[in-house]
Scaffold this motif. Structure first.
Motif, PDB file in Angstrom:
ATOM      1  N   PHE A  29       1.674 -12.110  -2.835  1.00 38.77           N
ATOM      2  CA  PHE A  29       1.560 -10.766  -3.406  1.00 38.77           C
ATOM      3  C   PHE A  29       1.805  -9.767  -2.290  1.00 38.77           C
ATOM      4  O   PHE A  29       1.381  -9.971  -1.151  1.00 38.77           O
ATOM      5  N   GLY A  30       2.524  -8.684  -2.607  1.00 34.97           N
ATOM      6  CA  GLY A  30       2.790  -7.670  -1.595  1.00 34.97           C
ATOM      7  C   GLY A  30       3.848  -6.693  -2.054  1.00 34.97           C
ATOM      8  O   GLY A  30       4.045  -6.477  -3.262  1.00 34.97           O
ATOM      9  N   PHE A  41      13.158  -6.627   2.799  1.00 38.73           N
ATOM     10  CA  PHE A  41      13.952  -6.333   3.995  1.00 38.73           C
ATOM     11  C   PHE A  41      13.152  -5.611   5.073  1.00 38.73           C
ATOM     12  O   PHE A  41      13.651  -5.382   6.171  1.00 38.73           O
ATOM     13  N   GLY A  42      11.929  -5.222   4.730  1.00 39.87           N
ATOM     14  CA  GLY A  42      11.101  -4.542   5.701  1.00 39.87           C
ATOM     15  C   GLY A  42      11.257  -3.042   5.703  1.00 39.87           C
ATOM     16  O   GLY A  42      10.662  -2.355   6.545  1.00 39.87           O
ATOM     17  N   ASP A  43      12.068  -2.501   4.760  1.00 38.34           N
ATOM     18  CA  ASP A  43      12.254  -1.051   4.701  1.00 38.34           C
ATOM     19  C   ASP A  43      11.880  -0.495   3.333  1.00 38.34           C
ATOM     20  O   ASP A  43      12.267   0.631   2.986  1.00 38.34           O
ATOM     21  N   GLU A  44      11.122  -1.265   2.546  1.00 39.92           N
ATOM     22  CA  GLU A  44      10.720  -0.811   1.207  1.00 39.92           C
ATOM     23  C   GLU A  44       9.694   0.328   1.324  1.00 39.92           C
ATOM     24  O   GLU A  44       8.768   0.250   2.152  1.00 39.92           O
ATOM     25  N   PRO A  45       9.836   1.395   0.531  1.00 38.54           N
ATOM     26  CA  PRO A  45       8.915   2.538   0.619  1.00 38.54           C
ATOM     27  C   PRO A  45       7.482   2.129   0.298  1.00 38.54           C
ATOM     28  O   PRO A  45       7.223   1.417  -0.674  1.00 38.54           O
ATOM     29  N   LEU A  46       6.555   2.611   1.089  1.00 42.08           N
ATOM     30  CA  LEU A  46       5.152   2.242   0.912  1.00 42.08           C
ATOM     31  C   LEU A  46       4.547   2.812  -0.370  1.00 42.08           C
ATOM     32  O   LEU A  46       3.572   2.265  -0.894  1.00 42.08           O
ATOM     33  N   ASP A  47       5.131   3.896  -0.878  1.00 46.00           N
ATOM     34  CA  ASP A  47       4.543   4.484  -2.092  1.00 46.00           C
ATOM     35  C   ASP A  47       4.770   3.623  -3.336  1.00 46.00           C
ATOM     36  O   ASP A  47       4.231   3.901  -4.405  1.00 46.00           O
ATOM     37  N   LEU A  48       5.542   2.533  -3.194  1.00 45.65           N
ATOM     38  CA  LEU A  48       5.732   1.607  -4.315  1.00 45.65           C
ATOM     39  C   LEU A  48       4.503   0.747  -4.565  1.00 45.65           C
ATOM     40  O   LEU A  48       4.322   0.211  -5.656  1.00 45.65           O
ATOM     41  N   PHE A  49       3.657   0.628  -3.548  1.00 53.59           N
ATOM     42  CA  PHE A  49       2.525  -0.297  -3.657  1.00 53.59           C
ATOM     43  C   PHE A  49       1.299   0.431  -4.211  1.00 53.59           C
ATOM     44  O   PHE A  49       0.606   1.145  -3.482  1.00 53.59           O
ATOM     45  N   ASN A  50       1.054   0.227  -5.508  1.00 54.97           N
ATOM     46  CA  ASN A  50      -0.119   0.847  -6.137  1.00 54.97           C
ATOM     47  C   ASN A  50      -0.538   0.033  -7.375  1.00 54.97           C
ATOM     48  O   ASN A  50      -0.442   0.500  -8.513  1.00 54.97           O
ATOM     49  N   PRO A  51      -0.968  -1.216  -7.170  1.00 60.60           N
ATOM     50  CA  PRO A  51      -1.360  -2.081  -8.291  1.00 60.60           C
ATOM     51  C   PRO A  51      -2.682  -1.628  -8.909  1.00 60.60           C
ATOM     52  O   PRO A  51      -3.759  -1.890  -8.379  1.00 60.60           O
ATOM     53  N   LYS A  52      -2.606  -0.984 -10.050  1.00 59.03           N
ATOM     54  CA  LYS A  52      -3.768  -0.279 -10.606  1.00 59.03           C
ATOM     55  C   LYS A  52      -4.846  -1.209 -11.171  1.00 59.03           C
ATOM     56  O   LYS A  52      -5.990  -0.807 -11.337  1.00 59.03           O
ATOM     57  N   GLN A  53      -4.489  -2.465 -11.502  1.00 63.81           N
ATOM     58  CA  GLN A  53      -5.493  -3.371 -12.055  1.00 63.81           C
ATOM     59  C   GLN A  53      -5.859  -4.507 -11.087  1.00 63.81           C
ATOM     60  O   GLN A  53      -6.487  -5.482 -11.486  1.00 63.81           O
ATOM     61  N   HIS A  95      -1.470   2.897   4.296  1.00 68.19           N
ATOM     62  CA  HIS A  95      -0.558   4.033   4.111  1.00 68.19           C
ATOM     63  C   HIS A  95       0.132   3.968   2.748  1.00 68.19           C
ATOM     64  O   HIS A  95       1.269   4.420   2.600  1.00 68.19           O
ATOM     65  N   THR A  96      -0.581   3.422   1.755  1.00 68.11           N
ATOM     66  CA  THR A  96      -0.062   3.342   0.383  1.00 68.11           C
ATOM     67  C   THR A  96      -0.967   4.129  -0.559  1.00 68.11           C
ATOM     68  O   THR A  96      -2.101   4.469  -0.209  1.00 68.11           O
ATOM     69  N   PRO A  97      -0.501   4.393  -1.779  1.00 69.48           N
ATOM     70  CA  PRO A  97      -1.349   5.078  -2.763  1.00 69.48           C
ATOM     71  C   PRO A  97      -2.502   4.217  -3.267  1.00 69.48           C
ATOM     72  O   PRO A  97      -3.454   4.752  -3.835  1.00 69.48           O
ATOM     73  N   TRP A  98      -2.418   2.906  -3.087  1.00 71.66           N
ATOM     74  CA  TRP A  98      -3.456   2.013  -3.608  1.00 71.66           C
ATOM     75  C   TRP A  98      -4.811   2.365  -2.996  1.00 71.66           C
ATOM     76  O   TRP A  98      -4.976   2.369  -1.790  1.00 71.66           O
ATOM     77  N   LYS A  99      -5.739   2.710  -3.869  1.00 71.44           N
ATOM     78  CA  LYS A  99      -7.090   3.109  -3.464  1.00 71.44           C
ATOM     79  C   LYS A  99      -7.062   4.230  -2.430  1.00 71.44           C
ATOM     80  O   LYS A  99      -7.942   4.345  -1.576  1.00 71.44           O
ATOM     81  N   ASN A 100      -6.022   5.071  -2.520  1.00 73.60           N
ATOM     82  CA  ASN A 100      -5.865   6.201  -1.603  1.00 73.60           C
ATOM     83  C   ASN A 100      -5.888   5.771  -0.134  1.00 73.60           C
ATOM     84  O   ASN A 100      -6.389   6.497   0.737  1.00 73.60           O
ATOM     85  N   GLY A 322      -1.203  -6.305 -10.521  1.00 73.11           N
ATOM     86  CA  GLY A 322      -2.231  -7.062  -9.824  1.00 73.11           C
ATOM     87  C   GLY A 322      -2.879  -8.130 -10.675  1.00 73.11           C
ATOM     88  O   GLY A 322      -3.957  -8.639 -10.330  1.00 73.11           O
ATOM     89  N   LEU A 323      -2.234  -8.503 -11.782  1.00 71.29           N
ATOM     90  CA  LEU A 323      -2.788  -9.488 -12.709  1.00 71.29           C
ATOM     91  C   LEU A 323      -1.992 -10.790 -12.650  1.00 71.29           C
ATOM     92  O   LEU A 323      -0.755 -10.767 -12.581  1.00 71.29           O
ATOM     93  N   ILE A 324      -2.680 -11.911 -12.707  1.00 72.38           N
ATOM     94  CA  ILE A 324      -2.012 -13.194 -12.889  1.00 72.38           C
ATOM     95  C   ILE A 324      -1.660 -13.302 -14.365  1.00 72.38           C
ATOM     96  O   ILE A 324      -2.503 -13.127 -15.241  1.00 72.38           O
ATOM     97  N   HIS A 325      -0.403 -13.590 -14.663  1.00 70.53           N
ATOM     98  CA  HIS A 325       0.097 -13.546 -16.038  1.00 70.53           C
ATOM     99  C   HIS A 325      -0.624 -14.549 -16.929  1.00 70.53           C
ATOM    100  O   HIS A 325      -1.024 -15.634 -16.490  1.00 70.53           O
ATOM    101  N   GLU A 326      -0.766 -14.187 -18.198  1.00 68.77           N
ATOM    102  CA  GLU A 326      -1.484 -15.033 -19.151  1.00 68.77           C
ATOM    103  C   GLU A 326      -0.841 -16.405 -19.309  1.00 68.77           C
ATOM    104  O   GLU A 326      -1.534 -17.400 -19.539  1.00 68.77           O
ATOM    105  N   ASN A 327       0.479 -16.500 -19.178  1.00 71.62           N
ATOM    106  CA  ASN A 327       1.143 -17.802 -19.287  1.00 71.62           C
ATOM    107  C   ASN A 327       0.735 -18.728 -18.138  1.00 71.62           C
ATOM    108  O   ASN A 327       0.495 -19.924 -18.334  1.00 71.62           O
TER     109      ASN A 327
END
Length: 468
Positions: A29-30, A41-53, A95-100, A322-327
């Protein structure tokens, strides 16, 4: 190599503790989860990481309910994104939006493992596609050691440090020559009871990521295998979608007496771990929701790994929320129910024990748990056996055996007999045992099971037996 030399090789306490974990979960996970990539690639924007559940406690609880005994978290994958608020780089959850920016996923999962009684392990990729110092030598080693130090001092007891051998280019186009010995020194000093896995001296990779196992998986093997996964030229360097299902047919036999008879080098205890994913990919991809492996396939892998002197590390990748899929959870639950059946001791607990000989007196209750005295036949006993019997006929389809591996790996061949029409008939034949052998066969009705050990390196030692 004389057979007497083979049985001198025994596991360390940390290797025994690792092997006893048997079946445990990998969580990939990441930032890759958010971009639908296997390798970022190591250049993905940090604001993408915000798993709300996202709830690490829930992950661990779900894995425990599925009969897993440990969890290894990908704290940093090849993209360099860190799931804890490290002081070594800005490319982290801090430095992500996750949990501020206040979240620490490593802490969540570690605390949940300690809460639910599961072992906790860490994966820290040596390859880092984000870090500018990667490929520069000591400067990057300093950073990697600092990251190791944070993980191995701030999150309690660690049972496994999982080292991927992947070695590709960093953002500067260079490759790093990993200072493995320096890394090992830090690990041994900070977590002396942790097994260093795959690119380490305690646990070896089975050779593929498909769940394939060797017919015989020996733990006493040539020391040259220590370095195989650390060679950069042999490492995975591209994400081509095929590596996770690639099988290697060479070196099918690493440790039989025949293979080692002319070997003149050093032998080591180096047991195998089988790692594979419940899906085609290691990270979550929505297009794979209907490609989850079924319980029959996973149970077959369980029997060949946990029941074949290896361990089973099964990957469960949570989705963007942030959820493990039901399947995945549905199959995981089914597999857990089958594992409960394998471990059920109801039948054997009501049986009687008879042995051909014994170095020390042994009772059936001694053989119901592997932390009690073990049975060992007398040295002069050329056809040692263990016999289990009941007053009434029982329906039986499975026999599980565990060697006392602190006395090395000894058994090379055995036969399971059952009584039918006042004679003993063959139910199944087996080869090596090691930590554990699980033998399944078509169900039989019988009042007596006899396990005869026909070939062995020294007097057989059995620490646990189960029949159901």
């Amino acid at each position: 190599m004389k057979v007497e030399e083979l049985v001198k090789i025994v596991p360390s306490p940390r290797q025994i503790a690792w092997q006893q974990t048997e079946y445990y979960g990998f969580i990939h996970f990441g930032i890759n989860t958010m971009t639908n990539l296997e390798w970022g690639f190591g250049d993905e924007p940090l604001d993408l990481f915000n798993p709300k559940q996202l709830d690490g406690d829930r992950w661990v609880r779900q894995l425990k309910e599925a009969q897993m005994q440990g969890v290894i978290l990908t704290c940093k994958h090849h993209d360099g994104f860190c799931l804890w608020p490290t002081a070594t780089t800005d490319y982290s959850v801090k430095h992500t939006p996750w949990k501020n920016g206040t979240g620490d996923l490593v802490k969540e999962v570690a605390e949940a493992c300690h809460k639910y009684g599961l072992k906790f392990g860490v994966y820290l990729s040596p390859w880092d596609r984000h870090e500018p110092s990667y490929g520069s030598g000591r400067a990057y080693d300093d950073l990697y050691v600092a990251q190791l130090t944070e993980l191995l001092t701030n999150y309690g007891e660690i049972f496994s440090i999982w080292l991927d051998g992947a070695n590709g280019e960093g953002p500067n186009g260079k490759k790093q020559t990993y200072d493995w010995e320096r890394y090992y020194e830090v690990m041994r000093r900070l977590q002396p009871d942790a097994a260093i896995s795959v690119c380490g001296p305690d646990v070896r990779w089975c050779g593929n990521e498909a769940g394939q196992t060797r017919p015989q998986e020996w733990s006493v093997v040539p020391i040259e295998l220590h370095n195989l996964e650390k060679i950069a030229e042999h490492s995975q360097q591209i994400d081509d979608g095929a590596f996770s299902r690639k099988l290697t047919s060479g070196d099918e036999d690493l440790g039989s007496r025949e293979v080692l008879q002319n070997y003149q080098g050093e032998l080591v205890w180096f047991p195998a771990e089988v790692n594979t994913s419940i899906r085609p990919g290691w990270f979550y991809h929505p297009e794979e929701d209907n490609q989850v492996r079924d319980v029959a396939e996973l149970y077959a892998i369980y029997l060949k790994t946990v029941g074949g002197n290896s361990t089973f590390l099964l990957n469960l990748p949570p989705n963007k929320e942030g959820l493990i899929h039901e399947n995945d959870l549905a199959v995981l639950k089914e597999l857990g129910q089958k594992i409960i059946q394998v471990k059920d001791q109801t039948l054997i607990a009501n049986a009687q024990l008879h042995v051909s000989s014994a170095r020390k007196a042994i009772t059936l209750s001694d053989l119901l748990a592997d932390d009690r005295p073990f049975w060992q036949s007398q040295p002069e006993d050329q056809a040692p056996f263990i016999e289990i019997s009941w007053d009434e006929e029982q329906r039986i389809q499975r026999v599980s055996l565990k060697e006392a591996i602190q006395e090395s790996q000894r058994v090379e061949a055995f036969t399971i007999y059952y009584e039918a029409e006042d004679e003993l008939k063959v139910a199944e034949r087996g080869t090596m045992i090691g930590y554990q052998k699980i033998v399944e066969f078509p169900a039989i009705e019988t009042k007596r099971i006899r396990i005869v050990f026909e070939q062995f390196r020294a007097a057989p030692t059995i620490t646990q037996i189960n029949i159901n």
